[in-house]
Design a protein around this motif. Sequence first.
Motif, PDB file in Angstrom:
ATOM      1  N   ILE A  25      15.787  -1.089  42.517  1.00 38.48           N
ATOM      2  CA  ILE A  25      14.670  -1.489  43.500  1.00 38.48           C
ATOM      3  C   ILE A  25      15.231  -1.917  45.716  1.00 38.48           C
ATOM      4  N   THR A  26      15.398  -1.266  46.394  1.00 38.15           N
ATOM      5  CA  THR A  26      15.327  -1.860  47.893  1.00 38.15           C
ATOM      6  C   THR A  26      14.296  -2.472  48.972  1.00 38.15           C
ATOM      7  N   ILE A  27      15.086  -3.618  48.868  1.00 40.06           N
ATOM      8  CA  ILE A  27      13.860  -4.402  50.117  1.00 40.06           C
ATOM      9  C   ILE A  27      13.829  -4.325  51.125  1.00 40.06           C
ATOM     10  N   PHE A  28      12.776  -4.187  51.577  1.00 36.51           N
ATOM     11  CA  PHE A  28      13.113  -4.565  53.312  1.00 36.51           C
ATOM     12  C   PHE A  28      12.949  -5.526  54.321  1.00 36.51           C
ATOM     13  N   TRP A  39       5.592   6.306  54.141  1.00 38.38           N
ATOM     14  CA  TRP A  39       4.023   7.040  54.445  1.00 38.38           C
ATOM     15  C   TRP A  39       4.710   7.833  52.743  1.00 38.38           C
ATOM     16  N   ASN A  40       5.435   7.981  52.649  1.00 38.04           N
ATOM     17  CA  ASN A  40       5.806   9.503  51.394  1.00 38.04           C
ATOM     18  C   ASN A  40       5.342   8.029  50.011  1.00 38.04           C
ATOM     19  N   HIS A  41       3.972   9.038  48.642  1.00 39.90           N
ATOM     20  CA  HIS A  41       4.158   8.191  47.963  1.00 39.90           C
ATOM     21  C   HIS A  41       5.077   8.235  46.882  1.00 39.90           C
ATOM     22  N   ILE A  44       8.465   5.235  42.987  1.00 38.11           N
ATOM     23  CA  ILE A  44       7.357   4.800  44.601  1.00 38.11           C
ATOM     24  C   ILE A  44       7.598   4.256  45.438  1.00 38.11           C
ATOM     25  N   SER A  45       6.867   5.057  46.676  1.00 35.19           N
ATOM     26  CA  SER A  45       7.925   4.036  48.002  1.00 35.19           C
ATOM     27  C   SER A  45       6.219   3.620  48.611  1.00 35.19           C
ATOM     28  N   ALA A  87       7.472  -1.991  51.965  1.00 39.63           N
ATOM     29  CA  ALA A  87       8.511  -1.011  51.934  1.00 39.63           C
ATOM     30  C   ALA A  87       9.202  -1.729  51.341  1.00 39.63           C
ATOM     31  N   ALA A  88       8.754  -1.844  49.921  1.00 39.31           N
ATOM     32  CA  ALA A  88      10.530  -1.611  48.395  1.00 39.31           C
ATOM     33  C   ALA A  88      10.063  -0.863  48.098  1.00 39.31           C
ATOM     34  N   PRO A  89      10.767   0.574  47.861  1.00 42.34           N
ATOM     35  CA  PRO A  89      10.662   1.602  47.121  1.00 42.34           C
ATOM     36  C   PRO A  89      11.418   1.078  45.916  1.00 42.34           C
TER      37      PRO A  89
END
Length: 359
Positions: A109-112, A124-126, A215-216, A229-231
């Motif tokens: 997971i990358t957390i912004f 915006w992407n799923h 999942i984004s 935002a945490a894909p």
Amino acid sequence: MINDLLKEAKEFIRSCYRELNKTEQELKNRLNEINKQILSKGFYEHTAFELEYGAKVAWRNSNRCIGRLFWEHLNVIDKRNLNTEEEIIKALFEHINYATNKGRIRPTITIFSQKDPNKAVRIWNHQLVRYAGYKTEQGVLGDPLSLSFTETCINLGWEPKFGKFDVLPLVIQMNENHPKLVEIPENLLLEVSIRHPHYQWFKDLNLKWYAVPIISDMSLEIGGITYTAAPFNGWYMGTEIGARNLADELRYNMLTQIGNLMGLDVKSNISLWKDRALLELNTAVLYSYKEDGVSIVDHHTAAQQFKKFEEKEMEMERSVTGDWTWLIPPLAPATTHIFHKPYKNEIIKPNYFYQPKPY
């Protein structure tokens, strides 16, 4: 509002510090610190270890996920310091590369930055990697689930390629800025061509799927703080591709074609042609990923892993919540223990949540 945040923050911090064996004094100091931050600024910021713990526990609490046994192995990448679309795009490319790992997929997971009145990051992407869908006079070309987002990308200036498996660009937005659109470099994309161990004609269907489901578009909530935002990703369970993405009538809808090529009677339900075609499509998906050295799990193994997760949670005296309609696999569900168990579909935080589409 402030009281709700204080309540959620205290609940989370107490749980976090207890599970991580912090001292009573450390807990007391941190609660005082958070109390001051919230009363003066209206929010607080997680420490690095609180963020990591929160993201992992959000996976542990994900009612729709059968793969929760591995929640402690989630790789948490802290990118809260990034402030521009360019930096975020670079971090997303890094996520794709790190998670893909040449096929040996790493749960990541990358957390912004957290949401506050002056700042919001949206992807915006799923999913970071996803195929386009186009309306044509002959019907839908590509993935029907991507129709509206593909149209959005075209309106933002993306040039469509009109193929069955065109990877969509990333669309990133900071605050109320105009969204930024960028193609994913080809060297970062790992895709698997679908073929069958016995049916040679299968490869002529020219089916493929991407390696990593990232999942984004969901938000991550930890202790009253929201990260918009945490894909995040695990690896695929075979049926997600073979029994849904490529099989559903509202997706790639391949069953009739496969049934015909297998010589089945596709006009009669009693021939169980859909079941046979579905089984072979799933066989092909698992075979292809394994042959290419890309991580994937079959639904029987996934169910056994989930049983182990339940047992471990019971040992820790934590109840397992779950959404039964998502936990049962779409292929042979009654052969798994999950099918025969009731689950309480109660939402426990930290967790991941759907958010309204920004387009």
